[in-house]
Design a protein around this motif. Structure first.
Motif, short mmCIF file in Angstrom:
data_model
loop_
_atom_site.label_atom_id
_atom_site.label_comp_id
_atom_site.label_asym_id
_atom_site.label_seq_id
_atom_site.Cartn_x
_atom_site.Cartn_y
_atom_site.Cartn_z
N ASP A 9 0.88 -1.16 0.00
CA ASP A 9 0.00 0.00 0.00
C ASP A 9 0.93 1.23 0.00
O ASP A 9 2.12 1.11 0.29
N HIS A 21 -3.94 13.11 4.64
CA HIS A 21 -5.33 12.75 4.30
C HIS A 21 -6.24 13.07 5.48
O HIS A 21 -7.32 13.62 5.31
N TRP A 25 -9.35 15.73 5.30
CA TRP A 25 -10.74 15.26 5.52
C TRP A 25 -11.35 15.96 6.73
O TRP A 25 -12.52 16.32 6.72
N LYS A 45 -9.14 5.16 6.17
CA LYS A 45 -7.82 4.77 5.65
C LYS A 45 -7.99 3.68 4.59
O LYS A 45 -8.72 2.71 4.81
N GLY A 46 -7.32 3.84 3.48
CA GLY A 46 -7.37 2.83 2.42
C GLY A 46 -8.59 2.95 1.53
O GLY A 46 -8.70 2.26 0.52
N VAL A 47 -9.52 3.80 1.91
CA VAL A 47 -10.80 3.90 1.20
C VAL A 47 -10.71 5.01 0.15
O VAL A 47 -10.09 6.05 0.38
N SER A 48 -11.35 4.80 -0.99
CA SER A 48 -11.26 5.78 -2.09
C SER A 48 -11.81 7.14 -1.67
O SER A 48 -12.58 7.26 -0.73
N ARG A 49 -11.40 8.15 -2.45
CA ARG A 49 -11.84 9.53 -2.17
C ARG A 49 -13.37 9.62 -2.17
O ARG A 49 -13.98 10.19 -1.27
N SER A 52 -14.94 7.78 0.73
CA SER A 52 -14.66 8.49 1.99
C SER A 52 -15.66 9.62 2.19
O SER A 52 -16.21 9.78 3.28
N ASN A 77 -9.06 17.27 -2.24
CA ASN A 77 -7.84 16.88 -2.94
C ASN A 77 -6.89 18.06 -3.11
O ASN A 77 -5.67 17.89 -3.00
N TYR A 80 -5.04 18.45 0.07
CA TYR A 80 -4.07 17.35 0.19
C TYR A 80 -2.85 17.60 -0.72
O TYR A 80 -1.70 17.43 -0.29
N SER A 114 -2.59 0.61 -4.33
CA SER A 114 -3.05 1.79 -3.57
C SER A 114 -4.40 2.28 -4.08
O SER A 114 -4.68 2.20 -5.28
N SER A 116 -5.11 5.38 -3.98
CA SER A 116 -4.91 6.80 -4.29
C SER A 116 -4.73 7.06 -5.78
O SER A 116 -4.04 6.33 -6.49
N LYS A 117 -5.35 8.15 -6.23
CA LYS A 117 -5.14 8.61 -7.60
C LYS A 117 -3.89 9.48 -7.69
O LYS A 117 -3.51 9.92 -8.77
N ASN A 118 -3.28 9.76 -6.56
CA ASN A 118 -2.06 10.57 -6.52
C ASN A 118 -0.80 9.71 -6.34
O ASN A 118 0.26 10.24 -5.99
C1 BG6 Z 1 -5.67 5.82 0.33
C2 BG6 Z 1 -5.69 6.65 1.60
O1 BG6 Z 1 -4.38 5.32 0.13
O2 BG6 Z 1 -6.04 6.62 -0.79
C3 BG6 Z 1 -7.04 7.33 1.76
O3 BG6 Z 1 -5.45 5.79 2.70
C4 BG6 Z 1 -7.37 8.13 0.51
O4 BG6 Z 1 -6.98 8.17 2.89
C5 BG6 Z 1 -7.33 7.21 -0.71
O5 BG6 Z 1 -8.67 8.70 0.62
C6 BG6 Z 1 -7.61 7.95 -2.00
O6 BG6 Z 1 -6.56 8.84 -2.25
P1 BG6 Z 1 -6.56 10.07 -3.23
O7 BG6 Z 1 -5.15 10.57 -3.16
O8 BG6 Z 1 -6.89 9.54 -4.59
O9 BG6 Z 1 -7.59 11.03 -2.76
#
Ligand code: BG6
Ligand code: MG
Length: 218
Positions: A9, A21, A25, A45-49, A52, A77, A80, A114, A116-118
């Motif tokens: 992850d 994050h 949030w 944690k681990g959950v998509s934007r 969330s 975002n 973040y 992951s 995350s889109k980042n």
């Molecule tokens: C996960 C984080 O890795 O990515 C979450 O634990 C976050 O907190 C999720 O919401 C989505 O990330 P992002 O960067 O696409 O907003």
């Protein structure tokens, strides 16, 4: 030689971004009159934007139009992204690089799983992009963790059976996703929170090369 697929992850496992994050949030929830606790943060944690924000609105009993929903996702975002603009290798978590390098030396697959889109820009900033054999991130999946899609894709990309995959995760949703995928789940963080993991470590400094060798062998 055994070749396993190790799936990392990103946020809270490779880099110390879980705190950013959380802040983004919390500020967003508070700005629309919703309280936001550390316990609730664990559930994000681990959950998509998108998922969330749905959860936060649910906790506050609020519903929004699609336009407002998307603008709040953007707002979160952009805050973040502000936190991570100056990010560099100093935000790598302790010993994660030693772990990655050892696995590469042992000729194992090293992959990213992951939400995350980042993810890619962070791997670029921390100079780790080249270390990965495959990257699956929030742009590649339709289902959020605890759905196992993200990890199963990493297995597929490296042509590895799920029971030969090992997942490092700091989130409850991620551990559940790894378990649902039939993979070995390793919790990185608080073992009381990550109690569903097969193995628990506070951080990678506790995880020895000989333990990694055992995982490779069995
Ligand atoms: C996960 C984080 O890795 O990515 C979450 O634990 C976050 O907190 C999720 O919401 C989505 O990330 P992002 O960067 O696409 O907003
Ligand atoms: Mg995480």
């Amino acid at each position: 030689m055994n070749k396993k697929c190790f799936i990392f992850d990103l946020d809270g496992v490779i880099v110390d971004t879980a705190k950013y994050h959380f802040l983004a949030w919390k500020n967003l929830a508070n700005s629309i009159g919703i309280d936001f606790s550390h316990a609730q943060n664990e559930q994000l944690k681990g959950v998509s934007r998108k998922r969330s924000l749905e959860k936060i609105l649910g906790w506050g009993n609020q519903t929004l139009s699609d336009i407002d929903f998307h603008s709040l996702m953007e707002k979160k975002n952009s805050e973040y992204l502000n936190y991570i603009t100056t990010m560099n290798r100093s935000e790598l978590l302790p010993d994660v690089e030693r772990t990655i390098n050892f696995l590469i030396e042992m000729n194992q697959f090293v992959t990213l799983g992951s939400a995350s889109k980042n993810a890619r820009p962070i791997l670029v900033k921390t100079n780790l992009l080249e270390a990965f054999d495959a990257i699956v991130d929030g742009n590649d999946v339709t289902e959020a963790k605890p759905n196992p899609e993200v990890f199963l894709k990493a297995a597929l990309l490296t042509n590895t059976q799920p029971n030969h995959c090992i997942v490092f995760e700091d989130s409850v949703a991620g551990i559940q996703a790894a378990n649902a995928a039939g993979m070995i789940s390793i919790g990185i963080g608080n073992e009381n929170i990550l109690s569903e993991a097969m193995y628990n470590f506070t951080d990678f400094t506790e995880l020895s090369n000989s333990f990694l060798e055992e995982l490779i062998k069995h």
